[in-house]
Write an enzyme that holds these catalytic residues in place. Structure first.
Site, mmCIF file in Angstrom:
data_model
loop_
_atom_site.group_PDB
_atom_site.id
_atom_site.type_symbol
_atom_site.label_atom_id
_atom_site.label_comp_id
_atom_site.label_asym_id
_atom_site.label_seq_id
_atom_site.Cartn_x
_atom_site.Cartn_y
_atom_site.Cartn_z
ATOM 1 N N GLU A 140 47.873 26.161 32.267
ATOM 2 C CA GLU A 140 47.949 27.622 32.150
ATOM 3 C C GLU A 140 47.501 28.094 30.768
ATOM 4 O OE1 GLU A 140 48.382 29.864 34.345
ATOM 5 O OE2 GLU A 140 48.897 28.561 36.014
ATOM 6 N N ASP A 191 47.965 38.550 36.383
ATOM 7 C CA ASP A 191 46.895 38.370 35.394
ATOM 8 C C ASP A 191 45.773 39.365 35.715
ATOM 9 O OD1 ASP A 191 45.616 37.343 37.617
ATOM 10 O OD2 ASP A 191 44.897 35.535 36.620
ATOM 11 N N TYR A 205 53.490 36.193 31.984
ATOM 12 C CA TYR A 205 52.583 35.587 32.953
ATOM 13 C C TYR A 205 52.789 34.065 33.034
ATOM 14 C CZ TYR A 205 48.498 33.148 34.495
ATOM 15 O OH TYR A 205 47.703 32.246 35.115
#
Ligand code: SF4
Length: 365
Positions: free
Chosen positions: A33, A134, A116
């Protein structure tokens, strides 16, 4: 079929086969990520593979030296991500004995982890129903729901988050989140979305109202900041080795803890010769053995909110010179992490970089 079921069916048939989709390990998901933020998959994938090979566990990453981590990250940009990964790995070892925290709040409290990333790790690794929002999700949802307000407004983001909360699949929250992002990245794309084949076309308000081109709306971008870096590239010979001066960047600015050259920042790039260094380093550089080899053509580098213009002033001395910077043998340059434009300059101008002497410094202009 409801929205989330339809989306999950599409995802199961269409998802790309990526290494972090084969695992539930929160460490690997976290690494993927962070690497993939602001990064295309084809660009980020080799970095992910190198990273997890070098440091397969959070404990191994915690033991690493920050400079090694920055070196591996070299070329990927947004270097605070690498510094935060490293600092956070140490924090996880200290606070949790090396076991990745398993609640949304404890993950959200880690350094460099925002809403996020916390939602992505919580949902994918721990099956917790926290939706991710996102840029892909924002675009997909604003179009589907015909939201015309700017996506830069907190109220718009809140609205999208509420929509995602209402729709998230509680049995498969990780797959749902990945499906939302994947759909935005591959079907509801920024330019030329594939509306003709889109499974949500009959429900899409932007499509019905012919507003696909104008949604999502964005606030005007802040103006670019122009900066002019005048670099001193000084080499000298000493005991059969060639050294170059490097500067470690510290403080609150771009490229923190990476290396470049001694630098003067000016208000324009128009200066010729080397006046930028005359006052500070003139004495050290005005010797019979030191030659000024000229200045490179300006090169530019575009960052998110800044445009840099860089000029490289080149000196070489056949005897040791003293400057208040780090003198590094040319064949050891490869140890150091550099921002991309500096790495590019070194690779182009010092033909044997990385890993060897520069035999002919005149070639390095
Ligand atoms: S119809 Fe077009 S704009 Fe609407 S969700 Fe599908 S791809 Fe996006």
């Amino acid at each position: 079929m409801n929205f989330s079921r339809q989306l999950l069916c599409w995802y199961l048939k269409s998802k790309r086969d990526l290494p972090w989709r084969q695992t539930k390990d929160p460490y690997l998901i976290w690494i993927s990520e962070i690497i993939m933020q602001q990064t295309r998959i084809d660009q980020g994938l080799p970095y992910y593979q190198k990273f997890v090979l070098a440091w397969p566990t959070v404990a191994r990453l915690a033991e690493a030296d920050e400079q090694e981590v920055l070196k591996l990250w070299q070329g990927l940009g947004y270097y605070s991500r690498a510094r935060n990964l490293h600092a956070t790995a140490r924090m996880i070892v200290e606070l949790y004995g090396g076991t990745f925290p398993d609640t949304y709040l404890s993950i959200r409290n880690l350094k460099g982890v925002g809403d996020y990333t916390a939602a992505a790790i919580a949902s994918i690794a721990f099956n917790l129903p926290y939706p991710v929002v996102d840029g892909n999700v924002l675009r997909f949802m604003t179009r589907l729901y015909g939201i015309v307000e700017s996506v830069d407004l907190p109220s718009t983001k809140r609205k999208i988050l509420d929509i995602a909360v209402d729709n998230i699949d509680h049995r498969y929250p990780g797959d749902f989140n990945q499906a939302m992002m994947e759909f935005g990245a591959r079907v509801c794309t920024p330019a030329n979305p594939d509306c003709v084949h889109c499974i949500f076309r009959t429900n899409c308000l932007a499509f019905a109202l012919r507003q696909v081109e104008s949604i999502p709306a964005r606030a005007t971008k802040p103006p670019l900041r122009h900066r002019y870096f005048h670099y001193l590239v000084a080499t000298f010979e000493h005991e059969n080795r060639v050294y170059i001066f490097l500067n470690k960047r510290t403080g609150k600015d771009i490229w923190k803890n990476l290396y470049d050259f001694p630098q003067a920042e000016k208000t324009s790039g128009a200066e010729k010769g080397w006046p930028a260094y005359e006052r500070e380093f003139g004495k050290a550089l005005h010797t019979d053995q030191t030659e000024y080899l000229g200045v490179s053509e300006p090169s530019t580098c575009l960052l998110t909110h800044q445009k840099l213009q860089m000029m490289f002033y080149r000196f070489h001395s056949t005897e040791k010179i003293d400057l208040p910077f780090l003198a590094v043998p040319l064949n050891e340059l490869w140890h150091y992490p550099f921002p991309r434009p500096v790495e590019k300059y070194l690779s182009e101008k010092f033909p044997l970089f990385p890993g060897a002497h520069c035999k002919n410094p005149n070639r390095a202009l």
